[in-house]
Design a protein around this motif. Structure first.
Motif, PDB file in Angstrom:
ATOM      1  N   SER A  76      -1.619  -8.783  -4.936  1.00 31.85           N
ATOM      2  CA  SER A  76      -1.196  -9.776  -5.921  1.00 31.85           C
ATOM      3  C   SER A  76      -1.233 -11.164  -5.294  1.00 31.85           C
ATOM      4  O   SER A  76      -1.355 -11.311  -4.082  1.00 31.85           O
ATOM      5  CB  SER A  76       0.202  -9.451  -6.458  1.00 31.85           C
ATOM      6  OG  SER A  76       1.149  -9.399  -5.401  1.00 31.85           O
TER       7      SER A  76
ATOM      8  N   TRP B 181      -2.178  -2.361  -3.527  1.00 38.22           N
ATOM      9  CA  TRP B 181      -1.920  -3.275  -4.648  1.00 38.22           C
ATOM     10  C   TRP B 181      -1.886  -4.700  -4.098  1.00 38.22           C
ATOM     11  O   TRP B 181      -1.075  -5.038  -3.242  1.00 38.22           O
ATOM     12  CB  TRP B 181      -0.592  -2.923  -5.304  1.00 38.22           C
ATOM     13  CG  TRP B 181      -0.196  -3.825  -6.437  1.00 38.22           C
ATOM     14  CD1 TRP B 181       0.672  -4.870  -6.412  1.00 38.22           C
ATOM     15  CD2 TRP B 181      -0.645  -3.723  -7.792  1.00 38.22           C
ATOM     16  NE1 TRP B 181       0.788  -5.442  -7.654  1.00 38.22           N
ATOM     17  CE2 TRP B 181      -0.006  -4.758  -8.521  1.00 38.22           C
ATOM     18  CE3 TRP B 181      -1.529  -2.876  -8.463  1.00 38.22           C
ATOM     19  CZ2 TRP B 181      -0.232  -4.960  -9.895  1.00 38.22           C
ATOM     20  CZ3 TRP B 181      -1.748  -3.077  -9.814  1.00 38.22           C
ATOM     21  CH2 TRP B 181      -1.094  -4.099 -10.518  1.00 38.22           C
TER      22      TRP B 181
ATOM     23  N   GLY C  42      -5.213  -3.992 -13.228  1.00 43.04           N
ATOM     24  CA  GLY C  42      -3.869  -4.348 -12.778  1.00 43.04           C
ATOM     25  C   GLY C  42      -3.157  -5.274 -13.733  1.00 43.04           C
ATOM     26  O   GLY C  42      -2.200  -5.956 -13.357  1.00 43.04           O
TER      27      GLY C  42
ATOM     28  N   ALA D 187      -5.379  -3.002  -8.416  1.00 41.00           N
ATOM     29  CA  ALA D 187      -5.333  -1.649  -7.834  1.00 41.00           C
ATOM     30  C   ALA D 187      -6.585  -1.505  -6.983  1.00 41.00           C
ATOM     31  O   ALA D 187      -7.565  -0.858  -7.364  1.00 41.00           O
ATOM     32  CB  ALA D 187      -5.276  -0.603  -8.936  1.00 41.00           C
ATOM     33  N   TYR D 188      -6.541  -2.104  -5.812  1.00 41.66           N
ATOM     34  CA  TYR D 188      -7.751  -2.440  -5.068  1.00 41.66           C
ATOM     35  C   TYR D 188      -8.511  -1.230  -4.542  1.00 41.66           C
ATOM     36  O   TYR D 188      -9.742  -1.216  -4.563  1.00 41.66           O
ATOM     37  CB  TYR D 188      -7.400  -3.380  -3.914  1.00 41.66           C
ATOM     38  CG  TYR D 188      -8.609  -4.012  -3.272  1.00 41.66           C
ATOM     39  CD1 TYR D 188      -9.302  -5.031  -3.926  1.00 41.66           C
ATOM     40  CD2 TYR D 188      -9.066  -3.586  -2.033  1.00 41.66           C
ATOM     41  CE1 TYR D 188     -10.426  -5.613  -3.350  1.00 41.66           C
ATOM     42  CE2 TYR D 188     -10.186  -4.169  -1.446  1.00 41.66           C
ATOM     43  CZ  TYR D 188     -10.854  -5.177  -2.112  1.00 41.66           C
ATOM     44  OH  TYR D 188     -11.972  -5.751  -1.543  1.00 41.66           O
TER      45      TYR D 188
ATOM     46  N   ASP E  11       0.817  -1.219   0.000  1.00 41.38           N
ATOM     47  CA  ASP E  11       0.000   0.000   0.000  1.00 41.38           C
ATOM     48  C   ASP E  11       0.851   1.270   0.000  1.00 41.38           C
ATOM     49  O   ASP E  11       0.514   2.247   0.658  1.00 41.38           O
ATOM     50  CB  ASP E  11      -0.971   0.004   1.178  1.00 41.38           C
ATOM     51  CG  ASP E  11      -0.277  -0.069   2.536  1.00 41.38           C
ATOM     52  OD1 ASP E  11       0.955  -0.185   2.556  1.00 41.38           O
ATOM     53  OD2 ASP E  11      -0.985   0.013   3.550  1.00 41.38           O
TER      54      ASP E  11
ATOM     55  N   GLY F 230      -1.998  -7.969 -10.817  1.00 45.17           N
ATOM     56  CA  GLY F 230      -2.337  -7.516  -9.475  1.00 45.17           C
ATOM     57  C   GLY F 230      -3.637  -6.747  -9.555  1.00 45.17           C
ATOM     58  O   GLY F 230      -4.256  -6.625 -10.621  1.00 45.17           O
TER      59      GLY F 230
END
Length: 303
Positions: free
Chosen positions: A51, A49, A79, A85-86, A44, A83
């Motif tokens: 993964s 992020w 992502g 990009a939450y 973060d 991953g």
């Protein structure tokens, strides 16, 4: 007396937002799963992020009952299928939709390169299909109209969203419980600077390689080139892209729009001259930040 009133109001507002995180699958019934020593990773530094997702979830944001429109959106962060990009393309979008009375579920979906997955390209779609079914399965409790549940995706998440919207005829997994009796077809799609095609001329190569591998068959590339999978039963769609996007060429959105038009699907598309890639809500980016207003107007006018 006034002081107590203010405190009471503050406390009421603080508990009005409803957020809950649900596992997508029972722990021992995750499809397409194999045991591994891999661990989920969260970074973060700038954005959150995530993964190597091990346990996919649906983080649900519900508006207060009094303002609920009945609409709900499954959000697929981008992502590059490497991953998520939450927060940037997930939770902050959910909070924005909540402010407009729209329920939202942020999908933490498995990523195809994970060592815990057997068949790489199936896992994200399996999770998306399960995610939209979970929203509908809980519609009554969450004040959602089952006929107003759509999907929204950013970048590679846009590819996943458009895959859900064009590959809903057949489940990618065998049903495990009553949730899987729910409909998988989204009622609408929102595609934000989306990867659409696996055509090497316009695709985002990282998303292509991560999802399908570096040397997939022509048939697999065609299957996941979603502009080729549009039919007359594809949901109504909202598309947004920037003309100067150097990561995902705007041709992805243009091809999707052309395919939707050819099949008579009502579509609204906005191409901004500047914005590049990954701008999310575009706060502070002058008139580009108004794209979210265009979206809410479109959602309000869906039949």
């Amino acid at each position: 007396m006034k002081t107590f009133s203010i405190i009471f109001l503050f406390l009421g507002l603080s508990v009005s937002a409803q957020v809950k995180t649900l596992p997508l699958w029972p722990e021992d019934k995750i499809p397409n799963h194999q045991q591994s020593t891999e661990k989920e990773e969260i970074n973060d530094d700038d954005v959150v992020w995530i993964s190597k997702v091990q346990k996919p979830t649906l983080e649900v944001y519900l508006p207060v009952k009094q303002s609920a429109t009945g609409q709900a959106v499954l959000i697929c962060p981008g992502g590059g299928y490497a991953g998520l990009a939450y927060d940037w393309e997930g939770t902050q979008i959910a909070k924005f939709l909540n402010s407009k009375g729209i329920a939202a579920g942020v999908l933490k979906y498995r990523l195809p390169l994970s060592a815990s997955i057997k068949e790489s390209f199936k896992a994200p779609l399996q999770d998306a299909q399960r995610g939209i079914r979970l929203l509908r399965a809980n519609a009554s409790a969450w004040h959602i109209d089952k006929n107003k549940v759509g999907v929204m995706g950013f970048s590679a998440g846009g590819h996943l969203a458009s895959t859900l919207g064009t590959h809903f005829q057949e489940a990618m997994y065998s049903g495990i419980d009553i949730t899987d009796s729910e409909e998988m077809r989204p009622d609408f799609m929102v595609l934000i600077y989306p990867v659409i095609s696996m055509d090497s001329a316009i695709t985002h190569q990282g998303s292509h390689d991560n999802l399908l591998g570096k040397n997939p068959s022509a048939a697999l590339e065609e299957q996941f080139s979603n502009e080729l999978q549009v039919t007359k039963n594809t949901p109504e769609t909202f598309i947004l892209h920037a003309g100067d996007d150097g990561a995902v060429p705007v041709e992805n959105s243009l091809r999707m729009y052309a395919a939707l038009q050819k099949n008579g699907i009502k579509t609204e598309m906005h191409i901004y001259p500047e914005g590049e890639h990954g701008f999310a809500l575009a706060n502070g980016k002058y008139y580009l930040e108004n794209w979210s207003t265009r979206l809410i107007d479109w959602l309000k006018n869906l039949k």
